[in-house]
Design a protein around this motif. Structure first.
Motif, PDB file in Angstrom:
ATOM      1  N   ARG A  46      -2.293  19.321 -12.754  1.00 24.73           N
ATOM      2  CA  ARG A  46      -1.281  20.190 -13.371  1.00 24.73           C
ATOM      3  C   ARG A  46      -0.021  20.278 -12.522  1.00 24.73           C
ATOM      4  O   ARG A  46       1.066  20.523 -13.034  1.00 24.73           O
ATOM      5  N   PHE A  47      -0.158  20.104 -11.208  1.00 24.37           N
ATOM      6  CA  PHE A  47       0.961  20.313 -10.310  1.00 24.37           C
ATOM      7  C   PHE A  47       1.485  19.047  -9.650  1.00 24.37           C
ATOM      8  O   PHE A  47       2.584  19.025  -9.150  1.00 24.37           O
ATOM      9  N   PHE A  48       0.675  18.004  -9.590  1.00 19.90           N
ATOM     10  CA  PHE A  48       1.101  16.775  -8.945  1.00 19.90           C
ATOM     11  C   PHE A  48       1.012  15.631  -9.943  1.00 19.90           C
ATOM     12  O   PHE A  48      -0.036  15.047 -10.152  1.00 19.90           O
ATOM     13  N   THR A  49       2.106  15.360 -10.591  1.00 20.47           N
ATOM     14  CA  THR A  49       2.209  14.215 -11.501  1.00 20.47           C
ATOM     15  C   THR A  49       3.370  13.376 -10.981  1.00 20.47           C
ATOM     16  O   THR A  49       4.520  13.558 -11.371  1.00 20.47           O
ATOM     17  N   PRO A  50       3.065  12.465 -10.070  1.00 22.28           N
ATOM     18  CA  PRO A  50       4.135  11.747  -9.376  1.00 22.28           C
ATOM     19  C   PRO A  50       4.888  10.775 -10.276  1.00 22.28           C
ATOM     20  O   PRO A  50       4.315  10.101 -11.111  1.00 22.28           O
ATOM     21  N   ALA A  51       6.192  10.764 -10.098  1.00 21.71           N
ATOM     22  CA  ALA A  51       7.057   9.779 -10.752  1.00 21.71           C
ATOM     23  C   ALA A  51       7.311   8.700  -9.700  1.00 21.71           C
ATOM     24  O   ALA A  51       8.305   8.719  -8.992  1.00 21.71           O
ATOM     25  N   VAL A  52       6.367   7.781  -9.596  1.00 19.21           N
ATOM     26  CA  VAL A  52       6.413   6.753  -8.560  1.00 19.21           C
ATOM     27  C   VAL A  52       7.445   5.701  -8.926  1.00 19.21           C
ATOM     28  O   VAL A  52       7.483   5.214 -10.050  1.00 19.21           O
ATOM     29  N   ARG A  53       8.297   5.374  -7.953  1.00 15.42           N
ATOM     30  CA  ARG A  53       9.311   4.326  -8.127  1.00 15.42           C
ATOM     31  C   ARG A  53       8.982   3.183  -7.168  1.00 15.42           C
ATOM     32  O   ARG A  53       8.546   3.413  -6.041  1.00 15.42           O
ATOM     33  N   SER A  54       9.193   1.968  -7.634  1.00 13.02           N
ATOM     34  CA  SER A  54       9.032   0.803  -6.749  1.00 13.02           C
ATOM     35  C   SER A  54      10.372   0.495  -6.126  1.00 13.02           C
ATOM     36  O   SER A  54      11.363   0.283  -6.822  1.00 13.02           O
ATOM     37  N   GLY A  55      10.414   0.494  -4.812  1.00 15.90           N
ATOM     38  CA  GLY A  55      11.645   0.208  -4.088  1.00 15.90           C
ATOM     39  C   GLY A  55      11.484  -1.024  -3.218  1.00 15.90           C
ATOM     40  O   GLY A  55      10.419  -1.650  -3.183  1.00 15.90           O
ATOM     41  N   ALA A  56      12.525  -1.365  -2.499  1.00 14.91           N
ATOM     42  CA  ALA A  56      12.489  -2.529  -1.616  1.00 14.91           C
ATOM     43  C   ALA A  56      11.462  -2.344  -0.499  1.00 14.91           C
ATOM     44  O   ALA A  56      10.859  -3.312  -0.032  1.00 14.91           O
ATOM     45  N   ASP A  57      11.233  -1.094  -0.069  1.00 16.09           N
ATOM     46  CA  ASP A  57      10.297  -0.807   1.021  1.00 16.09           C
ATOM     47  C   ASP A  57       8.912  -0.425   0.521  1.00 16.09           C
ATOM     48  O   ASP A  57       8.104   0.111   1.279  1.00 16.09           O
ATOM     49  N   GLY A  58       8.618  -0.616  -0.742  1.00 18.54           N
ATOM     50  CA  GLY A  58       7.322  -0.239  -1.311  1.00 18.54           C
ATOM     51  C   GLY A  58       7.478   0.868  -2.327  1.00 18.54           C
ATOM     52  O   GLY A  58       8.535   1.037  -2.933  1.00 18.54           O
ATOM     53  N   LEU A  59       6.439   1.659  -2.501  1.00 22.07           N
ATOM     54  CA  LEU A  59       6.447   2.754  -3.464  1.00 22.07           C
ATOM     55  C   LEU A  59       7.168   3.963  -2.874  1.00 22.07           C
ATOM     56  O   LEU A  59       7.085   4.224  -1.677  1.00 22.07           O
ATOM     57  N   GLN A  60       7.870   4.696  -3.744  1.00 22.73           N
ATOM     58  CA  GLN A  60       8.592   5.895  -3.302  1.00 22.73           C
ATOM     59  C   GLN A  60       8.349   7.021  -4.291  1.00 22.73           C
ATOM     60  O   GLN A  60       8.219   6.788  -5.493  1.00 22.73           O
ATOM     61  N   VAL A  61       8.311   8.237  -3.768  1.00 22.79           N
ATOM     62  CA  VAL A  61       8.157   9.431  -4.591  1.00 22.79           C
ATOM     63  C   VAL A  61       8.703  10.616  -3.781  1.00 22.79           C
ATOM     64  O   VAL A  61       8.803  10.542  -2.561  1.00 22.79           O
ATOM     65  N   SER A  62       9.072  11.674  -4.459  1.00 17.84           N
ATOM     66  CA  SER A  62       9.497  12.906  -3.780  1.00 17.84           C
ATOM     67  C   SER A  62       8.417  13.952  -3.965  1.00 17.84           C
ATOM     68  O   SER A  62       7.865  14.097  -5.057  1.00 17.84           O
ATOM     69  N   PHE A  63       8.109  14.659  -2.901  1.00 21.00           N
ATOM     70  CA  PHE A  63       7.111  15.718  -2.955  1.00 21.00           C
ATOM     71  C   PHE A  63       7.675  16.918  -2.224  1.00 21.00           C
ATOM     72  O   PHE A  63       7.930  16.859  -1.025  1.00 21.00           O
ATOM     73  N   ARG A  64       7.912  18.001  -2.963  1.00 15.84           N
ATOM     74  CA  ARG A  64       8.499  19.229  -2.426  1.00 15.84           C
ATOM     75  C   ARG A  64       9.797  18.943  -1.675  1.00 15.84           C
ATOM     76  O   ARG A  64      10.048  19.480  -0.598  1.00 15.84           O
ATOM     77  N   GLY A  65      10.604  18.045  -2.236  1.00 16.03           N
ATOM     78  CA  GLY A  65      11.901  17.734  -1.664  1.00 16.03           C
ATOM     79  C   GLY A  65      11.880  16.728  -0.532  1.00 16.03           C
ATOM     80  O   GLY A  65      12.926  16.406   0.024  1.00 16.03           O
ATOM     81  N   ARG A  66      10.716  16.228  -0.165  1.00 11.99           N
ATOM     82  CA  ARG A  66      10.611  15.249   0.917  1.00 11.99           C
ATOM     83  C   ARG A  66      10.335  13.870   0.329  1.00 11.99           C
ATOM     84  O   ARG A  66       9.597  13.730  -0.636  1.00 11.99           O
ATOM     85  N   CYS A  67      10.889  12.846   0.945  1.00 11.50           N
ATOM     86  CA  CYS A  67      10.682  11.474   0.506  1.00 11.50           C
ATOM     87  C   CYS A  67       9.353  10.957   1.074  1.00 11.50           C
ATOM     88  O   CYS A  67       9.114  11.052   2.274  1.00 11.50           O
ATOM     89  N   LEU A  68       8.495  10.462   0.198  1.00 10.89           N
ATOM     90  CA  LEU A  68       7.259   9.823   0.624  1.00 10.89           C
ATOM     91  C   LEU A  68       7.347   8.349   0.268  1.00 10.89           C
ATOM     92  O   LEU A  68       7.862   7.991  -0.795  1.00 10.89           O
ATOM     93  N   GLN A  69       6.877   7.499   1.142  1.00 14.88           N
ATOM     94  CA  GLN A  69       6.806   6.070   0.860  1.00 14.88           C
ATOM     95  C   GLN A  69       5.354   5.658   0.987  1.00 14.88           C
ATOM     96  O   GLN A  69       4.647   6.117   1.881  1.00 14.88           O
ATOM     97  N   GLY A  70       4.932   4.789   0.075  1.00 16.34           N
ATOM     98  CA  GLY A  70       3.518   4.466   0.062  1.00 16.34           C
ATOM     99  C   GLY A  70       3.213   3.031  -0.275  1.00 16.34           C
ATOM    100  O   GLY A  70       4.101   2.215  -0.526  1.00 16.34           O
ATOM    101  N   GLU A  71       1.911   2.775  -0.275  1.00 17.56           N
ATOM    102  CA  GLU A  71       1.408   1.448  -0.583  1.00 17.56           C
ATOM    103  C   GLU A  71       0.041   1.585  -1.246  1.00 17.56           C
ATOM    104  O   GLU A  71      -0.668   2.561  -1.019  1.00 17.56           O
ATOM    105  N   GLU A  72      -0.301   0.595  -2.064  1.00 19.72           N
ATOM    106  CA  GLU A  72      -1.622   0.543  -2.679  1.00 19.72           C
ATOM    107  C   GLU A  72      -2.591  -0.043  -1.660  1.00 19.72           C
ATOM    108  O   GLU A  72      -2.296  -1.055  -1.021  1.00 19.72           O
ATOM    109  N   VAL A  73      -3.732   0.592  -1.489  1.00 19.34           N
ATOM    110  CA  VAL A  73      -4.755   0.139  -0.553  1.00 19.34           C
ATOM    111  C   VAL A  73      -6.030  -0.136  -1.339  1.00 19.34           C
ATOM    112  O   VAL A  73      -6.472   0.717  -2.119  1.00 19.34           O
TER     113      VAL A  73
END
Length: 165
Positions: A46-73
């Motif tokens: 209900r509270f975490f439905t990420p709008a994941v974007r693919s960027g040059a450095d991998g996956l990106q999303v914002s969480f509580r105003g902070r930038c998170l970068q991620g990868e599929e493992v």
């Protein structure tokens, strides 16, 4: 562990409800770089439905105003991932993925727990991969999760037969 004093020593036996593994529905997992000090089921979807974007450095999303970068493992070959839940004393397995609680119907003849310090666990979801998020940077190969996932192949190499030359 037949001695009743074992409970006082902090020892516990954990029983796996194997029937829950067969019926575990696929789950989408996100490993976030934060801690949520709650020990009960929470309606995360209900509270975490990420709008994941693919960027040059991998996956990106914002969480509580902070930038998170991620990868599929991926889970290591030959292994399966399961989301496990501890069964409450005297109750059936709590199954909570996207809606409501329900008892584990795959294990109808569940035996009661033998002692107060016995616990049962069962699967509420299964996965073959998950998204690992880092705060403002991709976690990378030195992340603790990557090192933990290397253990099965390391253990196999250590315990393999060595040819006598």
């Amino acid at each position: 562990m037949e001695n009743p004093d074992d409970a006082a020593d902090g020892k516990q036996r954990v029983h796996l409800r194997s029937g829950s593994l067969r019926g575990a529905a696929p789950a989408t997992l996100h490993l976030l770089p934060c801690e949520v000090p709650v020990s009960r089921p929470a309606p995360v979807e209900r509270f975490f439905t990420p709008a994941v974007r693919s960027g040059a450095d991998g996956l990106q999303v914002s969480f509580r105003g902070r930038c998170l970068q991620g990868e599929e493992v991926a889970v290591p070959p030959g292994f399966s991932g399961f989301v496990m839940v501890t069964e409450e004393m005297g109750k059936g397995l709590i199954r909570k993925l996207n809606s409501g609680d329900a008892e584990d119907k795959t294990n109808k003849a569940q035996e009661p727990l033998a002692r107060d310090f016995d616990r049962s666990i069962g699967a509420t979801g299964s996965f073959s991969h998950f998204t690992l998020w880092g705060l403002e940077t991709v976690p990378g190969p030195d992340a603790k999760v990557h090192r933990a996932l290397d253990w099965p192949s390391l253990a196999a190499a250590i315990h393999a037969q060595v040819p006598e030359d």
